[in-house]
Scaffold this active site. Structure first.
Site, short mmCIF file in Angstrom:
data_model
loop_
_atom_site.label_atom_id
_atom_site.label_comp_id
_atom_site.label_asym_id
_atom_site.label_seq_id
_atom_site.Cartn_x
_atom_site.Cartn_y
_atom_site.Cartn_z
N HIS A 80 -3.65 -4.81 0.22
CA HIS A 80 -3.47 -5.43 1.65
C HIS A 80 -3.56 -7.00 1.67
O HIS A 80 -4.87 -7.70 2.00
CB HIS A 80 -4.53 -4.81 2.54
N CYS A 119 0.84 -1.20 0.04
CA CYS A 119 -0.01 0.19 -0.02
C CYS A 119 0.72 1.26 0.05
O CYS A 119 1.53 1.55 -0.92
CB CYS A 119 -0.92 -0.05 1.31
N GLU A 139 -2.62 -9.00 4.08
CA GLU A 139 -2.87 -9.79 5.28
C GLU A 139 -4.55 -9.94 5.48
O GLU A 139 -5.02 -10.71 6.38
CB GLU A 139 -2.53 -8.77 6.24
N GLY A 151 -5.77 6.48 -2.18
CA GLY A 151 -5.95 7.44 -2.88
C GLY A 151 -4.83 7.74 -3.69
O GLY A 151 -5.22 8.81 -4.54
N PHE A 152 -3.80 7.26 -3.52
CA PHE A 152 -2.35 7.75 -4.44
C PHE A 152 -2.02 6.31 -5.25
O PHE A 152 -2.32 5.46 -4.72
CB PHE A 152 -1.39 8.21 -3.79
#
Length: 386
Positions: A357, A262, A359, A306-307
């Site tokens: 993500h 991320c 996990e 968001g990026f």
């Protein structure tokens, strides 16, 4: 009867009812497409300073428990739902979601048309917003001015606000979940907003994890004699994270195996010399389709970003930083909805990252193999150094 209002930066308003705490909250408004996992979403530090809209119409039916939080508190700035559950119906629940929001002072709103709101954000892009109830209510023009005066997410350096203050260790586990005396590897994990399940996933694979603050120096990292370095998820604009980018370059210079997720993916991109940019409305939820280009496998993955990294999608490219000293890079994963870069792999360094993500808290387990890939990378590096 409406007693709360959601106000967007562009002047659009939605009247609803108070849900959670009463008062005022400001932040960037984003939508999450997950059908479940609201407790993990609320406690994900990546949502710091964001008002989260749940697109699923019914929220709160399983209540809140003490086992599922991903951190020690709720991080969202505000919470927007359509139809809150009237009662909890899970045997694991110890209290209702509404009670938890009140206890932690999280201002929310319910009984609004979240479908219309989501469509508006998809067309106009994420923006600043505010939820107002109780004594915070005022004429609309005044509320819009308050929203427009809130800080923007672009340029925000937020990892230090959500990171741990002190280093701590998550010990390796054996196959039965007990302590492992001889870990398979030691990892220095930089907490940029880490979720509790992430070091747990590494511990399950026999890794001893030293979780370090975002302010950690290269000397701090090297002091734990890591076999690998990990950068976590987190909030904010990666372009503003100058300390973390320089730290990562120090790791790459020493050819210590690196894995980032991320925010960590965005920081790897910037450390390599690629740019980053703000997405129109981002990816948030547990149902994003991503292709692993190495295998051709399509994974359903959990996102909150968001990026994104601006790197060439096709073929190899030379990392632009410092005349290409980090060598060749490929985009390893891509989002099938919009072709956003979802992973990077260095070909001349032991480093890779993904934008999502793995996990799976909350979310599907399709990407759990990435932790195994990290173990393999560290083992290969040990063999090469022997």
């Amino acid at each position: 009867m409406s007693d709360a209002v959601l106000v967007l930066e562009d002047g659009r308003t939605f009247a609803g009812r108070t849900y959670g705490a009463t008062g005022q909250t400001l932040g960037e408004i984003v939508f999450n497409t997950g059908m479940t996992g609201y407790q993990e979403t609320l406690t994900d530090p990546s949502y710091h300073r964001q008002i989260v809209v749940m697109t699923a119409p019914h929220v709160g039916n399983t209540g809140v428990n003490d086992e599922d939080p991903e951190s020690g508190r709720i991080w969202v700035a505000g919470y927007v739902v359509r139809d809150p559950a009237r009662r909890s119906s899970s045997w694991r629940a110890s209290r209702t979601l509404d009670e938890e929001l009140v206890a932690q002072g999280v201002v929310g709103i319910s009984d609004i048309d979240t479908r219309a709101l989501t469509r508006h954000l998809r067309e106009r892009g994420v923006m600043r917003a505010g939820i107002f109830s109780g004594d915070a209510l005022a004429p609309t023009d005044e509320l819009v001015q308050r929203v427009q005066g809130a800080p923007a997410m672009a340029g925000a350096d937020l990892a230090g606000e959500v990171s741990t203050d002190e280093a701590y260790v998550v010990d390796a586990l054996d196959a039965d979940g007990g302590p492992l005396a001889d870990p398979v590897a030691t990892v220095a994990a930089i907490d940029l907003g880490i979720k509790a399940m992430t070091p747990q996933r590494m511990a399950e694979r026999g890794i001893r994890v030293h979780v370090l603050p975002a302010t950690a120096t290269l000397d701090d990292v090297l002091a734990v004699e890591p076999d690998g370095v990990f950068f976590s998820n987190g909030p904010g604009d990666p372009a503003a994270a100058t300390h973390e980018i320089e730290l990562l370059r120090g790791v790459l210079d020493r050819k210590v195996p690196f894995f980032g997720i991320c925010y960590g993916n965005q920081l790897l991109g910037r450390a390599l010399g690629y740019g980053t940019y703000k997405l129109g409305y981002g990816h948030r939820g547990v149902n994003q389709p991503v292709m692993d280009r190495a295998t051709g496998k399509v994974e359903i993955t959990a996102h909150n970003h968001g990026f994104a990294v601006d790197a060439p999608l096709d073929g190899e490219s030379v990392a632009p930083h410092d005349g290409g000293r980090y060598g060749r890079v490929v985009v390893s994963h891509v989002d099938l909805n919009d072709d956003v870069v979802e992973g990077l792999r260095a070909l001349d360094l032991p480093a890779f990252s993904v934008q999502y993500h793995p996990e799976a808290a909350a979310g599907p387990h399709d990407a759990a193999y990435l932790f195994d890939r990290f173990v393999d990378l560290m083992n290969e590096n040990k063999k090469g150094a022997a």
